[in-house]
Design a protein around this motif. Structure first.
Motif, short mmCIF file in Angstrom:
data_model
loop_
_atom_site.label_atom_id
_atom_site.label_comp_id
_atom_site.label_asym_id
_atom_site.label_seq_id
_atom_site.Cartn_x
_atom_site.Cartn_y
_atom_site.Cartn_z
N THR A 369 -10.96 -26.68 -73.65
CA THR A 369 -10.68 -26.82 -72.22
C THR A 369 -11.82 -26.36 -71.31
O THR A 369 -11.88 -26.77 -70.16
N PHE A 370 -12.73 -25.51 -71.81
CA PHE A 370 -13.82 -24.98 -70.98
C PHE A 370 -15.12 -25.72 -71.32
O PHE A 370 -15.64 -25.56 -72.44
N TYR A 384 -6.80 -33.07 -74.82
CA TYR A 384 -6.35 -33.28 -76.20
C TYR A 384 -6.10 -34.76 -76.47
O TYR A 384 -5.78 -35.53 -75.58
N VAL A 385 -6.24 -35.13 -77.73
CA VAL A 385 -6.03 -36.51 -78.16
C VAL A 385 -4.75 -36.61 -78.96
O VAL A 385 -3.82 -37.33 -78.61
N ASN A 386 -4.68 -35.88 -80.08
CA ASN A 386 -3.48 -35.84 -80.91
C ASN A 386 -3.24 -34.40 -81.34
O ASN A 386 -4.18 -33.62 -81.51
N ALA A 387 -1.96 -34.06 -81.54
CA ALA A 387 -1.63 -32.69 -81.89
C ALA A 387 -0.22 -32.62 -82.46
O ALA A 387 0.60 -33.51 -82.25
N VAL A 388 0.04 -31.54 -83.18
CA VAL A 388 1.41 -31.17 -83.56
C VAL A 388 1.68 -29.87 -82.82
O VAL A 388 1.14 -28.82 -83.17
N GLY A 389 2.49 -29.94 -81.81
CA GLY A 389 2.76 -28.78 -80.98
C GLY A 389 3.50 -29.20 -79.73
O GLY A 389 4.35 -30.08 -79.76
N THR A 390 3.14 -28.59 -78.62
CA THR A 390 3.81 -28.86 -77.36
C THR A 390 2.83 -28.67 -76.21
O THR A 390 1.96 -27.80 -76.27
N VAL A 391 2.95 -29.48 -75.16
CA VAL A 391 2.08 -29.32 -73.99
C VAL A 391 2.67 -28.34 -72.99
O VAL A 391 2.00 -27.95 -72.04
N GLY A 392 3.95 -27.96 -73.18
CA GLY A 392 4.62 -27.16 -72.16
C GLY A 392 5.06 -25.80 -72.66
O GLY A 392 6.26 -25.48 -72.62
N HIS A 393 4.12 -24.99 -73.11
CA HIS A 393 4.54 -23.69 -73.64
C HIS A 393 3.59 -22.58 -73.19
O HIS A 393 2.87 -22.73 -72.20
N ALA A 437 -13.17 -33.05 -85.12
CA ALA A 437 -12.72 -31.66 -85.11
C ALA A 437 -11.73 -31.37 -83.99
O ALA A 437 -10.79 -30.59 -84.15
N PHE A 438 -11.93 -32.01 -82.83
CA PHE A 438 -11.07 -31.76 -81.69
C PHE A 438 -10.17 -32.95 -81.35
O PHE A 438 -9.48 -32.95 -80.33
N ASP A 439 -10.17 -33.96 -82.22
CA ASP A 439 -9.30 -35.11 -82.00
C ASP A 439 -7.88 -34.86 -82.47
O ASP A 439 -6.96 -35.61 -82.15
#
Length: 497
Positions: A369-370, A384-393, A437-439
């Motif tokens: 993010t920085f 972010y591109v793809n993730a396993v998690g949540t955007v609202g936490h 790495a960050f995709d």
């Protein structure tokens, strides 16, 4: 009341009392640093509330009008709801959910309550599209032009879902029925109709919810590729998100095998054949498979051949056959076509040109993010591109408080070269990943990033409780004052308390 629901309410009350910063008194002018926040969605409102709750002034710039408060949640269908359990969607400590899977109206209500509770009404400029972000001679940020003031930091919070993506496919004018985007279904009549859904991602889940409420006769999902689907089970979802490596490993076959055997069961044919689980954002929904089993929905893997008056000719492919590969041509009859084609990604092009220079262009930034050139920019949930998690936490608060730490304590600020070395290190650690790495990353990896950020610099240790929980800002500031005295005359005189 269900005992589990009662315990959930008690937990939320406790988290609110323990972790919520105090809202500022009405019409209070807060201390510097002053932070510009771009976007009045969930991330922007939450970030702003964290800032003012800790005594820092903000200004929110929102391109849309008041109706856009809440971001993407203000624009989706009324039948839409949260796919993950709300315990993983606590974007601010004071949020109080009444049930495990709140709908769109309840989510927008929580965002609006937070916006009002922390005095953000007077700090929001609607109908103000940000076109440029640049620094003046004193390294302060100017948003569009100086008339909007000057800022010590910028939080772009424009998210990853902008305007609906409504492609025009060759020959679609041949279809005599109605064609809609998946986010524009309120008020549309689908009772007794056959629905063809183009697209097999998260938007297709939104269509299935709509179709069930509208009592559609049948829904067929036309997907070019298979996506992993995981159950709406908070325990399973949390465990999958805790892969600290943030990539496919030799052990990834274990959760993939368990999902096929215990969740897909008789529908393993629609599970990805070769794509690993930790490479793409999964769909979180149990109803998809239930509706397929009941015959109310069908999953069609393949490619569109042509549109006809009463439906679509479709090249149906077998599991594992790539896009455009050989298959069997079939005709799919439909009364309505819904484009589950997602949304355009909002552009960060208003940021300075240097933050887009390879090989350190987004998402390849410090903590994702920085941008290395500017530690005073924190683009939460934008890159972010793809993730396993949540955007609202909780990570919204973590990122915001890390930014505040950088602003008030010079000894904690990362230098550009070290931010780039961290990016290089992460690339090396994930060099065997099938994605960049960050995709792709997991929430477990995100927590590791935060831990490393604090642990690597001893001057950040005093801020650990503030960054992690929002507690104890006064004590670190007193230590910073002592450090300033010890560093007397070293040229870092700018203090914001």
């Amino acid at each position: 009341m269900n005992p589990l629901v009662w315990l959930y309410q008690i937990l939320q009350w406790f988290l609110d009392k323990l972790l919520s910063p105090n809202p500022p008194p009405p019409h209070t002018h807060l201390s510097r640093p002053k932070i510009a926040i771009i976007g009045a969605g969930l991330t922007g409102v939450s970030s702003a509330a964290h800032c003012v709750g800790h005594g820092f002034e903000v200004q929110i710039f929102e391109a849309g009008d008041r109706d856009n408060l809440g971001g993407i949640w203000s624009r989706v269908n009324n039948t839409s709801g949260l796919q993950i359990h709300s315990i993983m969607y606590r974007f601010f400590p004071s949020v109080k959910w009444q049930k495990g899977y709140p709908n769109r109206e309840q989510i927008v209500s929580q965002i609006s309550q937070l916006w009002k509770q922390y005095g953000l009404e007077e700090r929001t400029k609607f109908n103000t599209r940000v076109k440029s972000v640049r620094q003046d001679g004193k390294q302060r940020w100017i948003i569009n032009d100086p008339s909007n003031g000057r800022f010590d930091a910028v939080i772009p919070a424009i998210g990853s879902c902008g305007e609906p993506k409504m492609p025009h496919l060759p020959g679609q004018e041949n279809f005599k029925g109605k064609i809609f985007h998946s986010s524009k279904l309120d008020g549309k009549d689908a009772r007794g109709k056959k629905i063809l859904v183009i697209g097999g991602g998260a938007s297709a889940v939104e269509v299935l919810e709509y179709a069930a409420n509208a009592e559609a006769k049948e829904t067929q999902i036309l997907a070019r590729s298979d996506k992993w689907i995981i159950p709406r089970n908070p325990v399973v979802d949390v465990l999958l998100s805790l892969n600290v490596f943030g990539q496919e490993t030799y052990l990834s076959v274990v959760p993939e095998w368990l999902l096929r055997r215990l969740f897909y069961r008789d529908l393993q044919d629609i599970a990805p054949a070769t794509k690993g689980f930790f490479t793409d954002t999964p769909m979180v929904n149990t109803d998809v498979l239930d509706q397929i089993r009941s015959g109310k929905a069908k999953w069609q893997r393949g490619d569109i051949v042509a549109f006809e008056e009463k439906g679509i000719r479709f090249n149906q492919r077998a599991q594992g056959v790539p896009k455009g590969g050989p298959g069997r041509e079939i005709f799919l009859e439909g009364d309505m076509i819904i484009m589950a084609t997602g949304f355009h990604r909002p552009s960060l092009s208003f940021l300075p040109d240097e933050v887009f220079e390879p090989p350190y262009a987004p998402p390849n930034w410090y903590l994702q993010t920085f941008p290395p050139q500017h530690m005073s920019i924190c683009a939460t949930n934008c890159t972010y591109v793809n993730a396993v998690g949540t955007v609202g936490h909780a990570h919204i608060g973590w990122y915001t408080r890390i930014l505040l730490m950088f602003l008030v304590d010079p000894l904690t600020r990362p230098q550009e070269r070290w931010m780039k070395r961290w990016i290089d290190m992460t690339r090396f650690l994930k060099s065997r990943s099938p994605t960049g790495a960050f995709d792709f990353f997991t929430y477990g990896e995100l927590i590791w990033w935060f831990f490393f950020c604090i642990a690597i610099n001893p001057f950040r240790w005093k801020w650990v409780f503030f960054v992690a929980f929002g507690l104890g800002k006064a004590l670190p500031l007193r230590v910073v004052e002592q450090e300033d005295r010890l560093r007397n005359g070293l040229g870092m005189k700018m203090r914001y308390h």
